[in-house]
Each structure stands twice: as structure tokens, then as C-alpha cells.
Motif scaffolding. Structure first.
Motif, PDB file in Angstrom:
ATOM      1  N   THR A 241      -2.849   0.248  -8.233  1.00 19.49           N
ATOM      2  CA  THR A 241      -2.471   0.339  -6.827  1.00 19.49           C
ATOM      3  C   THR A 241      -2.469  -1.035  -6.175  1.00 19.49           C
ATOM      4  OG1 THR A 241      -3.487   2.541  -6.718  1.00 19.49           O
ATOM      5  CG2 THR A 241      -3.005   1.461  -4.637  1.00 19.49           C
ATOM      6  N   LEU A 242      -3.498  -1.829  -6.438  1.00 18.93           N
ATOM      7  CA  LEU A 242      -3.594  -3.172  -5.862  1.00 18.93           C
ATOM      8  C   LEU A 242      -2.584  -4.128  -6.494  1.00 18.93           C
ATOM      9  CD1 LEU A 242      -7.491  -3.505  -5.643  1.00 18.93           C
ATOM     10  CD2 LEU A 242      -5.877  -2.988  -3.794  1.00 18.93           C
ATOM     11  N   LEU A 243      -2.313  -3.943  -7.791  1.00 15.78           N
ATOM     12  CA  LEU A 243      -1.333  -4.807  -8.463  1.00 15.78           C
ATOM     13  C   LEU A 243       0.040  -4.675  -7.821  1.00 15.78           C
ATOM     14  CD1 LEU A 243      -0.629  -6.726 -10.833  1.00 15.78           C
ATOM     15  CD2 LEU A 243      -0.105  -4.672 -12.171  1.00 15.78           C
ATOM     16  N   MET A 244       0.386  -3.469  -7.378  1.00 12.64           N
ATOM     17  CA  MET A 244       1.688  -3.241  -6.756  1.00 12.64           C
ATOM     18  C   MET A 244       1.820  -3.964  -5.420  1.00 12.64           C
ATOM     19  SD  MET A 244       3.502  -1.497  -8.868  1.00 12.64           S
ATOM     20  CE  MET A 244       2.671  -2.479 -10.120  1.00 12.64           C
ATOM     21  N   VAL A 245       0.725  -4.416  -4.840  1.00 16.26           N
ATOM     22  CA  VAL A 245       0.778  -5.225  -3.625  1.00 16.26           C
ATOM     23  C   VAL A 245       1.182  -6.654  -3.965  1.00 16.26           C
ATOM     24  CG1 VAL A 245      -0.552  -6.115  -1.671  1.00 16.26           C
ATOM     25  CG2 VAL A 245      -0.979  -3.790  -2.507  1.00 16.26           C
TER      26      VAL A 245
ATOM     27  N   GLY B  49      15.564   9.853  -9.341  1.00 17.94           N
ATOM     28  CA  GLY B  49      16.448   9.474  -8.247  1.00 17.94           C
ATOM     29  C   GLY B  49      15.706   8.718  -7.158  1.00 17.94           C
ATOM     30  N   LEU B  50      14.494   9.138  -6.868  1.00 17.27           N
ATOM     31  CA  LEU B  50      13.679   8.424  -5.883  1.00 17.27           C
ATOM     32  C   LEU B  50      13.376   7.005  -6.348  1.00 17.27           C
ATOM     33  CD1 LEU B  50      11.088  11.200  -4.870  1.00 17.27           C
ATOM     34  CD2 LEU B  50      13.052  10.403  -3.544  1.00 17.27           C
ATOM     35  N   ALA B  51      13.111   6.863  -7.662  1.00 17.72           N
ATOM     36  CA  ALA B  51      12.834   5.533  -8.215  1.00 17.72           C
ATOM     37  C   ALA B  51      14.057   4.634  -8.119  1.00 17.72           C
ATOM     38  CB  ALA B  51      12.363   5.651  -9.660  1.00 17.72           C
ATOM     39  N   GLU B  52      15.263   5.199  -8.216  1.00 16.65           N
ATOM     40  CA  GLU B  52      16.488   4.419  -8.067  1.00 16.65           C
ATOM     41  C   GLU B  52      16.711   3.989  -6.624  1.00 16.65           C
ATOM     42  OE1 GLU B  52      19.969   6.361  -9.461  1.00 16.65           O
ATOM     43  OE2 GLU B  52      19.173   6.728 -11.454  1.00 16.65           O
ATOM     44  N   LYS B  53      16.287   4.840  -5.692  1.00 10.22           N
ATOM     45  CA  LYS B  53      16.631   4.640  -4.283  1.00 10.22           C
ATOM     46  C   LYS B  53      15.604   3.809  -3.522  1.00 10.22           C
ATOM     47  CE  LYS B  53      18.500   7.271  -0.396  1.00 10.22           C
ATOM     48  NZ  LYS B  53      18.902   8.626   0.068  1.00 10.22           N
ATOM     49  N   TYR B  54      14.337   3.912  -3.925  1.00  9.63           N
ATOM     50  CA  TYR B  54      13.269   3.279  -3.162  1.00  9.63           C
ATOM     51  C   TYR B  54      12.498   2.274  -4.025  1.00  9.63           C
ATOM     52  CZ  TYR B  54      14.290   7.152  -0.015  1.00  9.63           C
ATOM     53  OH  TYR B  54      14.935   8.050   0.810  1.00  9.63           O
ATOM     54  N   ASP B  55      11.718   1.459  -3.366  1.00  9.65           N
ATOM     55  CA  ASP B  55      10.880   0.462  -4.018  1.00  9.65           C
ATOM     56  C   ASP B  55       9.898   1.149  -4.969  1.00  9.65           C
ATOM     57  OD1 ASP B  55       9.019  -1.535  -4.661  1.00  9.65           O
ATOM     58  OD2 ASP B  55       9.224  -2.505  -2.712  1.00  9.65           O
ATOM     59  N   CYS B  56      10.019   0.855  -6.258  1.00  8.00           N
ATOM     60  CA  CYS B  56       9.174   1.528  -7.257  1.00  8.00           C
ATOM     61  C   CYS B  56       7.692   1.195  -7.079  1.00  8.00           C
ATOM     62  CB  CYS B  56       9.623   1.158  -8.669  1.00  8.00           C
ATOM     63  SG  CYS B  56      11.229   1.841  -9.121  1.00  8.00           S
TER      64      CYS B  56
END
Length: 428
Positions: A201-205, A85-92
Motif C-alpha cells: 500500500t505504501l509502495l504505491m504512494v 477494465g477498471l485497471a485499463e481505465k484508472y491508475d493501477c
């Protein structure tokens, strides 16, 4: 940055292109994602190698050994739907960064406890639980990012290759962990392990994908830890989706981690030498090698289609090979069966995961993926119970054999029920 930008020029669900072999590895966004996922999974397993060795040296507690398994999988059982649910609601991207940060925090905390000589039983248990929570938090967000990266036609390939790279991380983790333990010792080895969580972690930036770009849907309702029954009710009419969730549960409960746990027993029966011998080591790595090599072979050949029949065939084969390993007295046969079983396990899991993602309602995809993770990963805690109970009655080999046979029967039953339901709908 407009959310629609990354999907520009890509296929939509109503305009599917033929999937390319290794398509996700050709894409500039998904390729580094798959590689960094493998590195993070390797870091996960390096931590197991180092910390489990230290915990045994310090406490020599069988109870703590059991808790290590429970703490790893129980968060999946309890929190996967909530995290979905958190993944649906917020930026993954942010959720993945939090999960990777939690992995790194746990490794740093282990290192500080080792360095200061202040490790105690309670602090070890807390860190083991936090590590399990990091894995459970990562799972649904990771899958929604795959759905965002790949076109619907290439999603099965993305899921399969993601599982393959993570299997490669699982396979390499013990090797790299042992090298770090030997060269740097447990304290500096666990500090060095933090580095393996940094690439993702850096890739997600850098990536423009959020987990919601392709679907265009962001969940706005209140999230509850009690969402599981409601999600299951809303998808109950889709027998294929429910069947894949049930199939994941059968694999988790009947086989789960039993092959790895029972490997010393198999090595003794097969005359493979002591736990430090090459024969024993080959048995340990055979299943993992099958997952890695099999993933690439399945991607290259497309021998199993992404449908119910493919998932059932793979699950039956996994149960059969587990049965063979548990009953044979020939080392070479066991080794071959473990490799084939690794291929079958990866195929069954990847096909099931892809079907669940493709068939899940867009407005509930994260929670449905969470249910799949809850059953497929969380129910591995039940495998320990069934293995212990049957092991006491039939011995370890007998317990694994019964689990393999039960998986075969259960998978065939799931396939038959889905086929019957499909036939009834066609005749209606």
C-alpha cells in the motif's frame, strides 16, 4: 509528473535488449514491488489459517468449509474482466491500494468480531466474499503494473518472479499464521496480519508507474460486466493467445486445488502418518517448495522458453506428476513428483500469463488479462465440482488421476491445434 518519465532510457517493443537473468530484481522499481507482493500474498494465506481454524471451532459446518473455497474463487470468475477494465481505465496504483485496503479491512473486521464474540454465520460469509473480491480486484492491476515496470524482453522474467514471490508467500503463510495463532491467539493474530498489507500500500504512494506509462494508452470507454464475450471475439483470431487462456482453464478445472484437498487421502495411502505428522507436512509443503525453488531455477537457467511449446510441456508435466502422485504407493516418489509438479505448475502459469500480456492488444490488455484470470483462477470453482463427482465414482485418488490424465491430453491437444493453425498460415 509527466507519464513518460519512468520509461525514459528503457527498451521499446521495437528495440529489445537481451533479457538479464533476474533483471526485475535488479530494477529499483520492480524489486520492492515483487517483495511486497509476496508479503501481501503471505497475509492472504495467514488470514486463511487463522479464520478457517476459528470458523471450524465455532460452527463445525461442512457447508461453510465448501463456501470458503467457493467464495475465494467465484469473484475471479464473475468480476475479473470488469476489474481488468477498471485497471485499463484508472491508475493501477490506486486500484491496488483499494484492494490492499479491502484485505486489511476484512482482517480488522474478523478481529473485531472475534474480540466482541459477535461472529455469526452470515457475517463470516460476507467477509469471505469480500476477501475473494479483494484478490480478484488486485489481479489485473497487478499484472498491468508488471507490464509497466519491465521491458518487453524482461516481462516473462517479471511475471515468473512475481509468481515465485507469491508462491513464497503462499508457502510461508501457513507457517507464520500458525506462529501468530500460537503466540498471540486468533484475535490479536488477525489484527497483526494487517501489517503485511501495508508495505505494498505504501509502495504505491512512491512508485511513478501507473500501469499505463509504457503503453501510453488509457481506456476511455464505458466498462461493463458483460465485456467478456466482446473481448473474446476481438482476440479470437490470435490462436496462441486463446490457446493460453484455454490451457489455464484446463489446469484450473482438471487439477486446480485438488492435490491440496486430497492430501490427507494421499498421506493415508502412502503411510505418511496422521495429519499432524512430519510425513504429512512434507507432502503439503512439497508442491509449494517446487513452485518457489523452481521459479528461481527457471529464471537462472532459462530451460523453458516463453512460447507455446514451453507452456504445453510444463502443463503436460504438471498433469503427469499429478497422475503419479495419485497412483503411486511409494512415499519418496510422491514427494519428488509433488516438487516437480510445483515447478511445472509455476512454469505453465507464468509462461501463459507472459504470452497473454505480450500478445494482448494494448487497448484491451487489462480486460484480456482479466479473461485469463477469470478462466485460470475462477474456473477452480469447477475443479471442486469435478473432484466431488469423480470422487464419488472412483474415489479421491482416482479422481485426481483422471484429472491429471485429462490435463495431459488437453494440453497436447491445445499444442497440436496451435501448431496446425500456424502451419496453415505459413502455407497460405
Amino acid at each position: 509528473m509527466p507519464f513518460a518519465h519512468p520509461s525514459r532510457g528503457r527498451s521499446s517493443p521495437t528495440n529489445l535488449q537481451a533479457p538479464r537473468r533476474f533483471g526485475p530484481l535488479r530494477d529499483k522499481h520492480s524489486r520492492p514491488y515483487l517483495i511486497t507482493a509476496g508479503l501481501s500474498m503471505m497475509g492472504d494465506n495467514i488470514e486463511h489459517v487463522i479464520t478457517y481454524w476459528v470458523l471450524w471451532e465455532v460452527f463445525q459446518s461442512p457447508w461453510l468449509v465448501g463456501f470458503q473455497v467457493i467464495s475465494h474463487w467465484l469473484p475471479f470468475l464473475l468480476f475479473s474482466v470488469l476489474f481488468g477494465g477498471l485497471a485499463e481505465k484508472y491508475d493501477c496504483r490506486r486500484i491496488i491500494q483499494i484492494a490492499q485496503g479491502l484485505f486489511a479491512f476484512v482482517s480488522l473486521s474478523w478481529g473485531l468480531l472475534f474480540l466482541t464474540g459477535t461472529l455469526e454465520m452470515w457475517s463470516a460469509c460476507v467477509l469471505l466474499v469480500l476477501h475473494g473480491c479483494a484478490g480478484a480486484l488486485w489481479g489485473p492491476a497487478e499484472q498491468l503494473m508488471l507490464h509497466d515496470f519491465a521491458t518487453p524482453a524482461e516481462l516473462p522474467s517479471a511475471v515468473r518472479l512475481n509468481a515465485t514471490f507469491k508462491s513464497l508467500g503462499v508457502l510461508a503463510g501457513p507457517v507464520v499464521g500458525s506462529v501468530l495463532l500460537l503466540l498471540l491467539g486468533p484475535t490479536w493474530g488477525i489484527f497483526a496480519n494487517v501489517l503485511f498489507y501495508l508495505p505494498m500500500t505504501l509502495l504505491m504512494v512512491r512508485t511513478p508507474f501507473t500501469g499505463h506509462v509504457r503503453s501510453g494508452h488509457v481506456y476511455r470507454e464505458r466498462i461493463s460486466i458483460l465485456d467478456t464475450p466482446r473481448v473474446l471475439r476481438t482476440v479470437a483470431d490470435d490462436k496462441v493467445l486463446v490457446g493460453m487462456i484455454v490451457l489455464a482453464g484446463l489446469i484450473a478445472v482438471f487439477v486446480g486445488a485438488s492435490l491440496q484437498v486430497a492430501m490427507p487421502n494421499f498421506a493415508e495411502v502412502l503411510g505418511a502418518g496422521g495429519e499432524g505428522g512430519l510425513g504429512y507436512g512434507a507432502l503439503l509443503f512439497a508442491n509449494g517448495v517446487g513452485g518457489v525453488v523452481g521459479g528461481f531455477l527457471l529464471e537462472a537457467t532459462g530451460v523453458l522458453k516463453v512460447d507455446v511449446r514451453g507452456a504445453v510441456i510444463a502443463a503436460v508435466m504438471y498433469g503427469f506428476t499429478s497422475l503419479v502422485v495419485a497412483t503411486t504407493t511409494h512415499y519418496s516418489i510422491a514427494l519428488i513428483a509433488l516438487v516437480i509438479g510445483g515447478v511445472a505448475n509455476l512454469a505453465a502459469t507464468a509462461i501463459g500469463q507472459a504470452l497473454v500480456q505480450l500478445r494482448a492488444p494494448a487497448d484491451q490488455r487489462g480486460r484480456v488479462v482479466g479473461v485469463y484470470s477469470m478462466i485460470g483462477s475462477g474456473m477452480r470453482t469447477g475443479n471442486g465440482i469435478t473432484l466431488a463427482w469423480l470422487g464419488a465414482l472412483l474415489g479421491v485418488s482416482g479422481a485426481v488421476a483422471v484429472g491429471g490424465a485429462a490435463l495431459m491430453a488437453g494440453a497436447l491437444l491445445v499444442g497440436a491445434l496451435i501448431a496446425l493453425q500456424t502451419r496453415r498460415r505459413l502455407n497460405a
